[in-house]
Design an enzyme around this catalytic site. Structure first.
Site, PDB file in Angstrom:
ATOM      1  N   ASN A 394       0.503  -1.136  -0.064  1.00 46.96           N
ATOM      2  CA  ASN A 394      -0.586  -0.215   0.252  1.00 46.96           C
ATOM      3  C   ASN A 394       0.960   1.341  -0.020  1.00 46.96           C
ATOM      4  OD1 ASN A 394      -1.713   2.094   0.552  1.00 46.96           O
ATOM      5  ND2 ASN A 394      -2.916   0.966   2.215  1.00 46.96           N
ATOM      6  N   ASP A 395       1.115   2.274   1.382  1.00 46.33           N
ATOM      7  CA  ASP A 395       2.212   3.548   1.241  1.00 46.33           C
ATOM      8  C   ASP A 395       3.509   3.041   0.358  1.00 46.33           C
ATOM      9  OD1 ASP A 395       0.198   3.827   3.273  1.00 46.33           O
ATOM     10  OD2 ASP A 395       2.215   2.901   5.712  1.00 46.33           O
ATOM     11  N   VAL A 396       3.780   2.157  -0.133  1.00 48.30           N
ATOM     12  CA  VAL A 396       5.195   1.997  -0.970  1.00 48.30           C
ATOM     13  C   VAL A 396       4.711   2.219  -2.447  1.00 48.30           C
ATOM     14  CG1 VAL A 396       6.324   0.192   0.513  1.00 48.30           C
ATOM     15  CG2 VAL A 396       4.944  -0.483  -1.638  1.00 48.30           C
ATOM     16  N   THR A 397       3.002   2.053  -3.123  1.00 47.56           N
ATOM     17  CA  THR A 397       3.036   2.795  -4.107  1.00 47.56           C
ATOM     18  C   THR A 397       1.791   4.286  -4.302  1.00 47.56           C
ATOM     19  OG1 THR A 397       0.583   1.447  -3.623  1.00 47.56           O
ATOM     20  CG2 THR A 397       2.240   0.240  -4.139  1.00 47.56           C
ATOM     21  N   ALA A 435       1.886   3.779   7.207  1.00 46.87           N
ATOM     22  CA  ALA A 435       1.995   4.945   7.815  1.00 46.87           C
ATOM     23  C   ALA A 435       0.347   6.197   7.861  1.00 46.87           C
ATOM     24  CB  ALA A 435       2.515   6.612   6.782  1.00 46.87           C
TER      25      ALA A 435
END
Lengths: 465, 102
Positions: A394-397, A435
């Site tokens: 999720n956050d890494v995209t 996050a």
């Protein structure tokens, strides 16, 4: 019995073999050979220790028994552990190194004559300092790793535990550790030694509890580093080259991994250690939580999109590990490949719960390692790919890291998933990632959300292909 | 004046940190998990200290407080050595290249 000089040379050899063991990991082809170098180095070190003590009495039998017992337990764990549990295993192993360092230090403190360090109550000053440092770092490694283990295992909540006055308290304890080492060295009193161990255990707990689940890659690497420094401290006490070299290697290895992990999140090391990611950002998150329309689809739609694609990039994350979806994913990819679709995998440095976590899981599922790419290698390819299949990440995209300076993850390197012609997002719900921020990608025109368990969805897609 | 042996050990230590620094940067990121498990195994070379501690008793009394801690440390380090190397072996065996004839 062999001379001290000869055994020192053998210890040096085993230290060199350990360096070669790490060197082997520069590529998967040489890595297996490297591991044998490591085993060989260990065999040399243990054998030389037996020969140099020259004591083959009853005690020797017991040493063998304990090695055998520990060895069987270790071997049993190594063969039975599922690959998804690797972060817990590594954390557990770190705690054992830490505890072993503490025990060796206790033993040396109680019986310094066996180690040529002087007499009880009158231990050489240098040795005492080295011993205390080794014991303190070992104790911190032990209790810290236990907390990391419990958090990874889910026995303890992965959310940060913070309380008022936490940082001043930790600072006071750290300063008092130094002060107690000073008292210990000036008085040689065993009471101070026990106090030193207790507060070191305590600070280990306190340092790790405020750190959240997704920061575990940093924590594990950091504890890896600590276990090395503890070993080096004991190595100085025992005047043992193999131990000093190994301690330094492991210490710097863990430190580099922590650095890489922090960079992958664009956060400073201290920011991670002080804990509570997103804790201060919560307000801004709440304010822009408006309901936006998303497009959701089913396995059929996803299969249709992928069937008509010519290239697909797969972005796995921790969710894939939780759902144990790696095998189902590889089956899906096999079917895609049969239809002449080019498939590659994109791994973000902090995907998963430890460095390299995703790579191991994909390797376990028989994904060839030359189809798996790191962020820098593959990020330009998203623009030319037809479909990005995001599974459990999720956050890494999140493109917000590139566009919104207000965002807590601003500046973090992210995978350019949004540049793909279409994006498939396998996720249980729209809930934000670690996050605590919304992912703009969910609401994009070309994004199709697939709300389901990662493993089940992947299997269903395969059926529909 | 003679140089304290401690200085030599310190030199080894500092140089090893540098060796470690350069060697670990050359480790491919996909092998970072095996890197952690193998560093785990090799840091258990602390077993040499544990063995000395375990053998510190004399022939009549194998077990005294000091040697018991030694024996416990031996068991812990042995778990790590066997567990660490074997699990690394298991992981590395899984890393395969693409088969060409397919």
């Amino acid at each position: 019995m062999i001379s001290a000089n000869l055994s020192a040379i053998f210890y040096l050899v085993s230290g060199v073999l350990f360096i070669l063991a790490l060197r082997g990991l520069s590529s998967p082809e040489t890595s297996r050979q490297g591991n044998f170098f490591g085993i060989f180095g260990m065999v040399i070190a243990v054998t030389v220790t037996f020969l140099s003590t020259g004591n083959f009495s009853t005690g020797f039998i017991f040493v063998l028994i304990f090695i055998l017992v520990g060895g069987s337990i270790g071997a049993f764990i190594a063969y039975r552990i599922p690959m998804t549990a690797m972060p817990e295993l590594v954390a557990g192993f770190h705690s054992l190194v830490g505890l072993a360092a503490v025990f060796v230090a206790i033993s040396a403190f109680l019986n310094p004559e066996a180690f040529n360090l002087g007499k009880p109550g009158n231990i050489k000053l240098g040795s005492l300092i080295e011993m205390s440092i080794g014991a303190a770092v070992g104790a911190i490694t032990f209790s810290g790793s236990i907390i990391a283990f419990l958090k990874l295992q889910g026995i303890m909540s992965g959310s940060p535990i913070t309380f008022k006055g936490q940082h001043p308290l930790n600072a006071i304890i750290l300063i008092s550790i130094i002060f107690i080492i000073y008292l210990l060295c000036s008085t040689q009193s065993s009471n101070y030694f026990w106090i030193l161990l207790s507060i070191s255990f305590l600070i280990g707990f306190l340092l790790i509890i405020p750190i959240g689940g997704a920061d575990m890659p940093v924590v594990i690497s950091m504890l890896n580093s600590y276990s090395g420094w503890a070993a080096a401290g004991i190595g100085f006490t025992l005047e043992n080259t193999a131990l000093i070299i190994t301690g330094a290697l492991v210490g710097s290895s863990g430190a580099i991994l922590s650095y890489i992990m922090c960079k992958g999140m664009n956060r400073s090391f201290f920011n991670v250690i002080l804990g509570g990611f997103g804790a201060t950002e919560n307000e801004s998150v709440a304010s822009n939580k408006e309901q936006r329309p998303v497009k959701s689809g089913n396995a059929d739609d996803a299969a249709f999109l992928m069937k008509n694609a010519s290239s697909v990039i797969i972005v796995p994350g921790y969710g894939m590990a939780v759902a144990q979806a790696q095998h189902a994913l590889r089956e899906m990819v096999d079917t895609l490949k049969k239809n002449d679709i080019k498939v590659s995998y994109a791994i973000h440095p902090v995907a998963g719960r430890m460095p390299g976590h995703m790579n191991v899981l994909l390797a376990e599922a028989n994904v060839p390692y030359d189809e798996v790419f790191e962020l820098e290698e593959i990020n330009n390819d998203f623009a030319n790919a037809d479909v990005a299949f995001v599974i459990g990440a999720n956050d890494v995209t999140n493109p917000v890291a590139k566009t919104d300076p207000q965002s807590p993850i601003y500046g973090m390197p992210v995978l350019d998933v949004e540049k793909c012609k279409s994006v498939l997002f396998v996720k249980r719900s729209l809930s934000p990632g670690y996050a605590g921020i919304d992912n703009d990608l969910f609401y994009k025109e070309n994004t199709l959300m697939l709300f389901a368990d990662a493993k089940k969805m992947t299997e269903d897609i395969t059926k529909n292909l | 004046m003679e140089i304290d042996p401690l200085i030599f050990r310190l030199s080894i230590f500092i140089l090893s940190i540098f060796v470690g620094y350069y060697v670990v940067w050359s480790v491919t990121p996909s092998l970072h998990t095996p890197l952690m498990s193998v560093t785990n195994a090799i840091s258990s070379v602390i077993i040499v200290g544990a063995i000395i501690a375990g053998l510190s008793g004399n022939s009549e009394t194998v077990f005294n407080t000091s040697s018991i801690f030694g024996f416990l440390a031996i068991a812990l380090a042995a778990i790590n050595i066997f567990g660490g190397f074997l699990v690394t072996q298991r992981m590395l065996a899984m890393y395969k290249k693409k088969k060409k004839d397919k």
